[in-house]
Every structure is written in structure tokens, then in C-alpha cells.
Design an enzyme around this catalytic site. Structure first.
Site, PDB file in Angstrom:
ATOM      1  N   HIS A 252       7.162  85.158  73.233  1.00 55.11           N
ATOM      2  CA  HIS A 252       5.778  84.963  73.683  1.00 55.11           C
ATOM      3  C   HIS A 252       5.050  84.135  72.643  1.00 55.11           C
ATOM      4  CE1 HIS A 252       1.728  85.769  75.126  1.00 55.11           C
ATOM      5  NE2 HIS A 252       2.313  86.081  76.264  1.00 55.11           N
ATOM      6  N   GLU A 307       7.039  89.738  81.588  1.00 57.37           N
ATOM      7  CA  GLU A 307       7.806  89.336  82.771  1.00 57.37           C
ATOM      8  C   GLU A 307       9.089  90.145  82.928  1.00 57.37           C
ATOM      9  OE1 GLU A 307       6.895  86.125  84.657  1.00 57.37           O
ATOM     10  OE2 GLU A 307       5.065  86.908  83.816  1.00 57.37           O
TER      11      GLU A 307
HETATM   12  N1  ACO Z   1      15.226  82.718  74.341  1.00 54.25           N
HETATM   13  C1  ACO Z   1      15.816  82.085  73.306  1.00 54.25           C
HETATM   14  N2  ACO Z   1      15.126  81.459  72.333  1.00 54.25           N
HETATM   15  C2  ACO Z   1      13.797  81.478  72.410  1.00 54.25           C
HETATM   16  C3  ACO Z   1      13.122  82.123  73.449  1.00 54.25           C
HETATM   17  C4  ACO Z   1      13.882  82.766  74.444  1.00 54.25           C
HETATM   18  N3  ACO Z   1      13.318  83.388  75.460  1.00 54.25           N
HETATM   19  N4  ACO Z   1      11.789  81.970  73.274  1.00 54.25           N
HETATM   20  C5  ACO Z   1      11.635  81.251  72.162  1.00 54.25           C
HETATM   21  N5  ACO Z   1      12.850  80.952  71.636  1.00 54.25           N
HETATM   22  C6  ACO Z   1      13.116  80.215  70.411  1.00 54.25           C
HETATM   23  C7  ACO Z   1      12.932  78.733  70.638  1.00 54.25           C
HETATM   24  O1  ACO Z   1      14.140  78.109  71.033  1.00 54.25           O
HETATM   25  C8  ACO Z   1      12.477  78.287  69.265  1.00 54.25           C
HETATM   26  O2  ACO Z   1      13.617  78.190  68.442  1.00 54.25           O
HETATM   27  P1  ACO Z   1      13.658  77.084  67.239  1.00 54.25           P
HETATM   28  O3  ACO Z   1      12.646  77.556  66.236  1.00 54.25           O
HETATM   29  O4  ACO Z   1      15.058  77.151  66.773  1.00 54.25           O
HETATM   30  O5  ACO Z   1      13.293  75.769  67.862  1.00 54.25           O
HETATM   31  C9  ACO Z   1      11.656  79.470  68.739  1.00 54.25           C
HETATM   32  O6  ACO Z   1      12.147  80.602  69.450  1.00 54.25           O
HETATM   33  C10 ACO Z   1      10.170  79.327  69.026  1.00 54.25           C
HETATM   34  O7  ACO Z   1      10.027  78.965  70.384  1.00 54.25           O
HETATM   35  P2  ACO Z   1       8.814  78.153  70.949  1.00 54.25           P
HETATM   36  O8  ACO Z   1       9.201  77.497  72.225  1.00 54.25           O
HETATM   37  O9  ACO Z   1       8.235  77.295  69.875  1.00 54.25           O
HETATM   38  O10 ACO Z   1       7.809  79.329  71.210  1.00 54.25           O
HETATM   39  P3  ACO Z   1       6.599  79.243  72.181  1.00 54.25           P
HETATM   40  O11 ACO Z   1       5.580  80.126  71.648  1.00 54.25           O
HETATM   41  O12 ACO Z   1       6.201  77.835  72.435  1.00 54.25           O
HETATM   42  O13 ACO Z   1       7.220  79.785  73.564  1.00 54.25           O
HETATM   43  C11 ACO Z   1       7.610  80.953  75.531  1.00 54.25           C
HETATM   44  C12 ACO Z   1       6.771  80.887  74.257  1.00 54.25           C
HETATM   45  C13 ACO Z   1       7.409  79.674  76.360  1.00 54.25           C
HETATM   46  C14 ACO Z   1       7.145  82.141  76.374  1.00 54.25           C
HETATM   47  C15 ACO Z   1       9.107  81.118  75.157  1.00 54.25           C
HETATM   48  O14 ACO Z   1       9.284  82.277  74.369  1.00 54.25           O
HETATM   49  C16 ACO Z   1      10.031  81.123  76.367  1.00 54.25           C
HETATM   50  O15 ACO Z   1      10.404  80.055  76.848  1.00 54.25           O
HETATM   51  N6  ACO Z   1      10.418  82.329  76.883  1.00 54.25           N
HETATM   52  C17 ACO Z   1      11.279  82.416  78.035  1.00 54.25           C
HETATM   53  C18 ACO Z   1      10.467  82.240  79.323  1.00 54.25           C
HETATM   54  C19 ACO Z   1       9.577  83.439  79.627  1.00 54.25           C
HETATM   55  O16 ACO Z   1       9.960  84.589  79.473  1.00 54.25           O
HETATM   56  N7  ACO Z   1       8.341  83.121  80.081  1.00 54.25           N
HETATM   57  C20 ACO Z   1       7.323  84.124  80.396  1.00 54.25           C
HETATM   58  C21 ACO Z   1       6.307  84.180  79.310  1.00 54.25           C
HETATM   59  S1  ACO Z   1       5.130  85.464  79.552  1.00 54.25           S
HETATM   60  C22 ACO Z   1       3.960  84.799  80.514  1.00 54.25           C
HETATM   61  O17 ACO Z   1       3.710  83.617  80.538  1.00 54.25           O
HETATM   62  C23 ACO Z   1       3.189  85.661  81.423  1.00 54.25           C
END
Ligand code: ACO
Length: 364
Positions: A252, A307
């Protein structure tokens, strides 16, 4: 300074909700969201979010009457629902139908009455389309049922059980507002041009649809169905992480600990679906995935988000996968409209800068 994805940028002031992402608290207008979910109805929670105070008995009755009045499908919408191709997904149908409400009554400045109208009509559109796709005739709104009970009634045509209503109501209250998330931001950007409530909400619905935001819960069920059995969990999850893929329902932007909504929904899911093998698998996958995420992405603090358990809760009340994101929309409409109203009160148009990285001619 460039901030990709506006990470950490404060884009507006708000009195609607507060999130403590480190400690895992979600506060609606001064009260913990989970306390509101436990002690109040959807109608009372919506009133609170829009007005900033809890309603009196008369006020909540008036709101309830308005929701009942506005949930009847206007004739033009019914016609449109028959014109649209049945392979259209519900979020696109919602975006299209909500846009069609934008007659001359909806103008700058947005009003609470418009917020009520939108909140009322969304479940009717979802239920109508869901039944149409399944080849079933629509079920007209029930004149006596409250908002959440009526939604379940329109989906199934049957009187919903109190347990199912309360479970869905808890989910809908816990997800009706969440600060400056992507879809809320879209709504605020649109209204900041002094556009209208319908345009702002149409923008928000389009933003909600994507899997990195509201579109994740059905991907959570896909993931769990793909894993199938506890024995497969570790190798399945490892393979995804080895390929650099994201695990749906984890991570998140704001929460760096367990999402409080996920915790509350997990409790609900355990209450309703104790013996469900799917839930047992979900709990096992949660634990395994958190360990693997720490191994593959150390220090990123990736935990289950709302989610993940939204999927479990919706399954426990027999809502099909294609209803997950639309149902999230049916609750988040309250937060979107509250933000639109708040933005309009002290409006400054959103207009950030971008950093040009292309070529330049010789400039004099
Ligand atoms: N699985 C694996 N790796 C992840 C995940 C995940 N679910 N989420 C983040 N990471 C990793 C990224 O690859 C990144 O790695 P890096 O540092 O090696 O590049 C690091 O964690 C940080 O990720 P960001 O994308 O910079 O984090 P951000 O805050 O932008 O993303 C998000 C948040 C979009 C929710 C992300 O965690 C994600 O894509 N989750 C999966 C989709 C999901 O569950 N969405 C629902 C969100 S809740 C809502 O909107 C109501």
C-alpha cells in the site's frame, strides 16, 4: 523536485479522513473508522462523512427517504442499459451511465443532494447490469429496505439475511473513504476546474477500475484459485516474485503496517466463513506471502491491503467476482462526493508541473 506518482506530496487539506500509515489507523472526521463500522448504519456513516456530524433520528430518516427516492432507475438509463453490448464490464457500464446523469441540473457548485443522488443510483445500475448479463430480469428497488439490504435484494431478488447485510455494511463503511487515493484525487482534479459533480465522479470511476487501485480484489480470487491448495502456495508465489510480478492484495502506498481495514475485514470473514476452505487457504497464503515479500523485497514493509480480505468477505456473502470492484465503488462514492464538496469550498485548480526530458530546438 520531481516526485514520480506524487509520492509523499501533500496536494490538499482535508477534514474528512486521517490515515496513520505507520501505526495502522484510519480516522473518519475524528472517529476510528472501525468504530463507525461497528456502531452505525451505512446511512449514518454517509451523513457523517458528508456533513461532519452524526445525524439525529430525523436527519437519518430524511436521508434514507432521499436514497430510496433516487435509487429508482431513470427511464433513459434503463434504455441505455439495453443498448450497451453485454460484454461490457460493469465498471465501464457504470462510467457510461453515471456520465449520462449529467444534465443541466448538475453544475458548479456541487451539492450534498447530488452526492445523495449518486450514492443512491450506483447499486441499482450494478444490480441491473449484473442480472442482465446473467440473462435475468431486473429487480426493482424495494421500497422498505435500507441502502445495503436493498443492494443485496436487487442483486438476488431475495430477502437478504441479516448476517449478509451486516457483513456487507461493515465492508461498505470501512471502504467509503480513504484520503487522497488515486480515484479521489481524480475527482478533486476534475472539480477543481469548476466542472460539475457528474464529471468528477465519472473521472473517479475510470480511475477506480485499474488493478493497482480498486480492480485488485477479483485478481486476489484469481490468485487464490490459481494456487488452489496450501501445498502449492510457496512455489506459486515464489515464481511470481522471481518473475518480478506483484502479488495482488499486498502493499500500500500509505500503510507500512497491516491495513486496519484488512484486519477488520479479516475478523468479519472469520465470523461469517469459519468453515470455508477457501478462507483457510487465504489465511495461509497471507502468511506465506508476507514472509516471501520480506525475502524478495526486504524493508519495503509489504502487508495485506484491504483488497485481500475484501475478496474473502465478498465471497462469504456469495457476491461473484465481477461485483467486487463495483461494490467498492458503491461505497467509495461517499468519500468521492465528500471530497468534491470539500474541494469546491476552497478551490484552487490542480495544475502541477512536469519535467521535460525530450529534445529542445536551439532557443534564443
Ligand atoms: N507484490 C510484490 N512487490 C510489491 C508489491 C506487491 N504487491 N507492492 C509493492 N511491491 C514492491 C515494488 O515492486 C517495489 O519494489 P522495488 O523497490 O524493488 O522497486 C516496492 O515494493 C515499492 O513499490 P511501489 O510500487 O513503489 O509502491 P507504491 O506505493 O507505489 O505501490 C501499490 C502501492 C500500487 C498498491 C502496490 O503495492 C501494488 O501494486 N500492490 C498490488 C496491487 C493491489 O493490491 N492494489 C490494491 C491497493 S489497495 C487500494 O487501492 C484500495
Amino acid at each position: 523536485m520531481l516526485q514520480h506518482g506524487l509520492k509523499g506530496v501533500i496536494a490538499a487539506e482535508t477534514a474528512i479522513s486521517y490515515i496513520d500509515g505507520e501505526k495502522g489507523h484510519l480516522v473518519y472526521r475524528g472517529l476510528e473508522a472501525k468504530d463507525i463500522a461497528l456502531n452505525y448504519s451505512f446511512e449514518e456513516a454517509a451523513y457523517f462523512i458528508w456533513n461532519g456530524s452524526l445525524p439525529s433520528q430525523t436527519e437519518v430518516e430524511l436521508l434514507s427517504e432521499k436514497l430510496k427516492k433516487y435509487r429508482v432507475l431513470p427511464e433513459h438509463m434503463e434504455k441505455m442499459l439495453h443498448l450497451l453490448p453485454t460484454d461490457m464490464e460493469i465498471m465501464s457500464v457504470l462510467r457510461t451511465l453515471i456520465s449520462s446523469l449529467g444534465n443541466s441540473h448538475f453544475q458548479w457548485k456541487p451539492t450534498v443532494e447530488e452526492a445523495i443522488q449518486l450514492t443512491a443510483i450506483i447499486p441499482t445500475i450494478i444490480a441491473y447490469w449484473h442480472r442482465r448479463k446473467a440473462g435475468k430480469s431486473p429487480v426493482a428497488p424495494h421500497e422498505n429496505y435500507d441502502h445495503v439490504a436493498n443492494y443485496l435484494y436487487m442483486l438476488t431478488g431475495e430477502t437478504p439475511s441479516n448476517v449478509h447485510v451486516k457483513t456487507l455494511e461493515t465492508y461498505m463503511i470501512l471502504t467509503l473513504e480513504h484520503g487522497m487515493n488515486a480515484s479521489t484525487f481524480s475527482a478533486r482534479v476534475t472539480i477543481s476546474t469548476e466542472s460539475d459533480m457528474i464529471s468528477a465522479i465519472t473521472s473517479a470511476i475510470g480511475t477506480m477500475k485499474g488493478p493497482l487501485h480498486g480492480g485488485a480484489p477479483s485478481d486476489v480470487t484469481k490468485m487464490l484459485n490459481g494456487i488452489g491448495r496450501k501445498e502449492n502456495a510457496e512455489s506459486w508465489l515464489r515464481e511470481k516474485l522471481e518473475n518480478g510480478e506483484r502479488l495482488m492484495g499486498f502493499g500500500h502506498r500509505v500503510y507500512k503496517t497491516k491495513d486496519p481495514r484488512a484486519l477488520a475485514l479479516k475478523e468479519k470473514a472469520l465470523e461469517v466463513g469459519q468453515d470455508d476452505p477457501w478462507l483457510a487457504l487465504a489465511l495461509y497464503v497471507e502468511e506465506t506471502a508476507i514472509q516471501l515479500l520480506e525475502e524478495y523485497k526486504p524493508g519495503r514493509k509489504l502487508y495485506t491491503n484491504v483488497e485481500f480480505f475484501a475478496a474473502a468477505v465478498m465471497r462469504s456473502i456469495h457476491l461473484e467476482d465481477d461485483l467486487f470492484t463495483p461494490t467498492f465503488t458503491a461505497s467509495r462514492i461517499v468519500g468521492w462526493t465528500a471530497h468534491v464538496l470539500e474541494q469546491a469550498e476552497r478551490n484552487v485548480i490542480f495544475r502541477p508541473e512536469s519535467q521535460y526530458i525530450g529534445q529542445l530546438p536551439t532557443l534564443s
